[in-house]
Design an enzyme around this catalytic site. Structure first.
Site, PDB file in Angstrom:
ATOM      1  N   HIS A  17      77.921  69.593  66.166  1.00 31.81           N
ATOM      2  CA  HIS A  17      79.369  69.767  66.292  1.00 31.81           C
ATOM      3  C   HIS A  17      79.783  71.220  66.516  1.00 31.81           C
ATOM      4  CE1 HIS A  17      80.564  65.554  64.620  1.00 31.81           C
ATOM      5  NE2 HIS A  17      80.006  65.525  65.805  1.00 31.81           N
ATOM      6  N   ARG A 119      88.112  63.335  67.268  1.00 32.05           N
ATOM      7  CA  ARG A 119      87.309  63.250  66.039  1.00 32.05           C
ATOM      8  C   ARG A 119      88.185  63.650  64.848  1.00 32.05           C
ATOM      9  NH1 ARG A 119      83.313  65.439  69.702  1.00 32.05           N
ATOM     10  NH2 ARG A 119      81.343  64.298  69.600  1.00 32.05           N
ATOM     11  N   ARG A 167      89.214  58.550  66.302  1.00 27.19           N
ATOM     12  CA  ARG A 167      88.037  57.998  65.628  1.00 27.19           C
ATOM     13  C   ARG A 167      88.133  58.291  64.138  1.00 27.19           C
ATOM     14  NH1 ARG A 167      82.155  60.235  66.689  1.00 27.19           N
ATOM     15  NH2 ARG A 167      82.917  61.770  65.182  1.00 27.19           N
ATOM     16  N   GLU A 268      76.632  53.371  69.203  1.00 31.67           N
ATOM     17  CA  GLU A 268      75.783  54.550  69.061  1.00 31.67           C
ATOM     18  C   GLU A 268      74.530  54.299  68.225  1.00 31.67           C
ATOM     19  OE1 GLU A 268      78.163  57.618  67.250  1.00 31.67           O
ATOM     20  OE2 GLU A 268      78.937  56.300  65.701  1.00 31.67           O
ATOM     21  N   SER A 290      76.676  58.718  73.048  1.00 27.00           N
ATOM     22  CA  SER A 290      75.330  58.974  73.579  1.00 27.00           C
ATOM     23  C   SER A 290      74.562  59.998  72.736  1.00 27.00           C
ATOM     24  CB  SER A 290      75.411  59.436  75.039  1.00 27.00           C
ATOM     25  OG  SER A 290      76.327  60.493  75.174  1.00 27.00           O
ATOM     26  N   ASN A 291      75.285  60.775  71.921  1.00 29.20           N
ATOM     27  CA  ASN A 291      74.584  61.762  71.079  1.00 29.20           C
ATOM     28  C   ASN A 291      73.742  61.044  70.022  1.00 29.20           C
ATOM     29  OD1 ASN A 291      76.312  63.427  72.511  1.00 29.20           O
ATOM     30  ND2 ASN A 291      77.728  63.711  70.817  1.00 29.20           N
ATOM     31  N   ASP A 292      74.386  60.155  69.288  1.00 32.02           N
ATOM     32  CA  ASP A 292      73.645  59.411  68.260  1.00 32.02           C
ATOM     33  C   ASP A 292      72.736  58.370  68.897  1.00 32.02           C
ATOM     34  OD1 ASP A 292      74.326  60.521  65.739  1.00 32.02           O
ATOM     35  OD2 ASP A 292      76.335  59.708  65.955  1.00 32.02           O
ATOM     36  N   CYS A 339      81.812  58.551  75.239  1.00 23.46           N
ATOM     37  CA  CYS A 339      82.457  59.773  74.759  1.00 23.46           C
ATOM     38  C   CYS A 339      81.438  60.771  74.210  1.00 23.46           C
ATOM     39  CB  CYS A 339      83.512  59.448  73.706  1.00 23.46           C
ATOM     40  SG  CYS A 339      82.850  58.639  72.249  1.00 23.46           S
TER      41      CYS A 339
HETATM   42  C1  PEP Z   1      78.177  60.544  69.683  1.00 25.40           C
HETATM   43  O1  PEP Z   1      77.429  60.211  68.772  1.00 25.40           O
HETATM   44  O2  PEP Z   1      77.818  60.578  70.887  1.00 25.40           O
HETATM   45  C2  PEP Z   1      79.583  60.940  69.407  1.00 25.40           C
HETATM   46  C3  PEP Z   1      80.462  61.085  70.371  1.00 25.40           C
HETATM   47  O3  PEP Z   1      79.953  61.183  68.133  1.00 25.40           O
HETATM   48  P1  PEP Z   1      79.459  62.424  67.250  1.00 25.40           P
HETATM   49  O4  PEP Z   1      78.908  63.454  68.169  1.00 25.40           O
HETATM   50  O5  PEP Z   1      80.658  62.899  66.512  1.00 25.40           O
HETATM   51  O6  PEP Z   1      78.437  61.807  66.348  1.00 25.40           O
HETATM   52 MG    MG Z   2      78.210  59.743  66.852  1.00 28.01          MG
END
Ligand code: PEP
Ligand code: MG
Length: 400
Positions: A17, A119, A167, A268, A290-292, A339
């Protein structure tokens, strides 16, 4: 962070983050500099002057003026021909990720079709600063409702009538512990990215009262402030039974899905995709985190610089999962957007997403214009290739 000219960290990955927020604030940021046992802070000492070229991942000794000085764009006053920017309409919506409400007015004029990810965590760290259970215990739960409602409504007003997706909170326990009073309520978890986060908190007897404050803030924005462009999204839902429990709590608090109130779920976790046909009944659509998702499909900690080179959302396994989700969601008339950072970090990823039938792509503010242009281009290309039977064939096999 707002005080910093630039940020360099020893630890972290591209999707942590700190990297995401600094990008939104346009603060140059380089994360995860650790390499072969040494890291940036072994070289940089307090008082040193350095120049950060975050685009290329380079830190220079001293003040390198040519990097720091903004490039002066020629304006009409300099005799330059200035044309208004044009953005072709696109079939795929281009949305924007936004955390800091103070930036809402600045970014509202971008050609985004709405906010695809707001967020909630950033509202806590910017405005509230205190742990929700601490505020409840000390008799000030209204602070949570009012501060959240203020921040959310600032963004909804700036973007209106375009939709905003808030979210619900997705702090990890180590982040909650940093809020005032948090120590008393938070467990010490060895891997908190895999711990007490997202949906698992909302129905937990230890946390449910705090979640209800988030719901009250949503009701305040929609009903008292009349901002009906606010929709919500539930993060990190591991099991279908959790989606049922969160739905029940929302109903008890008077929040029902309707034509002007969409409830989305982050997709995710691999289970979200494998069981999308079961999750469908609880939501209007999904937004791919897509991050998680990349972290959990590849088994690669997104915040761990040691395995950062293995973290790649463009891996075939992740792409297959995305294709499968879109198919399963569309079968029941549910929308799918994305996202996570993937289309902001890898602009060409949009082509794959469009070919897969995605409904919307949400990117960082600095990528909105470019993505809008790319999406128009990719959509035209796909139509042309279909009409002529020519074009470059995709050689990857997405079948599952
Ligand atoms: C993700 O997981 O891609 C996402 C958008 O949420 P965060 O990065 O806050 O986990
Ligand atoms: Mg996430």
């Amino acid at each position: 962070m707002k005080k910093a000219s630039a940020i360099i960290t020893n630890n972290g990955g591209m999707t942590c983050h700190a990297a995401i927020v600094s990008r939104e604030m346009q603060i140059p940021c380089i994360v995860g500099t650790k390499s072969k046992g040494k890291a940036a802070m072994d070289y940089i000492k307090t008082g040193d002057v350095v120049t950060v070229d975050a685009k290329n991942g380079v830190v220079y000794k001293g003040n390198v003026e040519s990097i720091v000085k903004p490039i002066k764009q020629a304006t009409a006053a300099d005799g330059a021909v200035v044309a208004a920017e044009q953005f072709a309409p696109t079939g795929t919506k281009v949305l924007m990720n936004l955390g800091d409400p103070e930036l809402a007015d600045k970014y509202a004029s971008l050609p985004a079709d709405g906010i695809g990810l707001m967020r909630e965590e950033f509202l806590w760290t910017t405005y509230i600063h205190e742990h929700p259970l601490y505020l409840i215990e000390t008799g000030h739960p209204e602070k949570v409702v009012n501060e959240l409602a203020d921040g959310i409504s600032t963004v909804c007003r700036a973007m209106s009538p375009r939709p905003v997706v808030l979210r619900f909170s997705d702090f990890k326990s180590s982040e909650y512990r940093n809020l005032k009073g948090g120590d008393k309520y938070e467990p010490h978890e060895p891997s908190d990215l895999l711990g007490w986060r997202g949906a698992s908190r909302y129905y937990d007897p230890k946390y449910i009262e705090a979640f209800k404050l988030e719901l009250k803030a949503v009701k305040k924005v929609r009903n008292e402030f009349g901002l009906k462009n606010l929709n919500v999204m539930i993060p990190f839902v591991r099991r279908v039974s959790e989606a049922q429990r969160i739905t029940d709590i929302m109903h008890e608090e008077g929040l029902y899905r309707s034509d002007d109130f969409k409830v989305l779920m982050m997709s995710e976790i691999p289970s979200n995709i494998i069981c999308a046909d079961k999750f469908n009944q609880f939501v209007d659509g999904y937004s791919i985190g897509s991050n998680d998702l990349a972290m959990l499909i590849l088994g690669c900690d997104r915040n761990n610089e040691t395995v950062a080179s293995l973290f790649d959302e463009r891996d075939l396994a992740v792409k297959r999962a995305i294709r499968h989700l879109i198919k399963a969601a569309h079968k029941d008339g549910k929308t799918v957007s994305i996202c996570g950072q993937a289309p902001s970090t890898h602009p060409e990823f949009a082509q794959f997403l469009i070919q897969s039938g995605i409904n919307a792509i949400s990117v960082n503010p600095d990528m909105v214009k470019q993505t809008k242009r790319n999406v128009a281009h990719f959509e035209q290309r796909i139509l042309l290739d279909k009409a002529t039977g020519r074009g470059i064939k995709d050689t990857e096999d997405y079948s599952w």
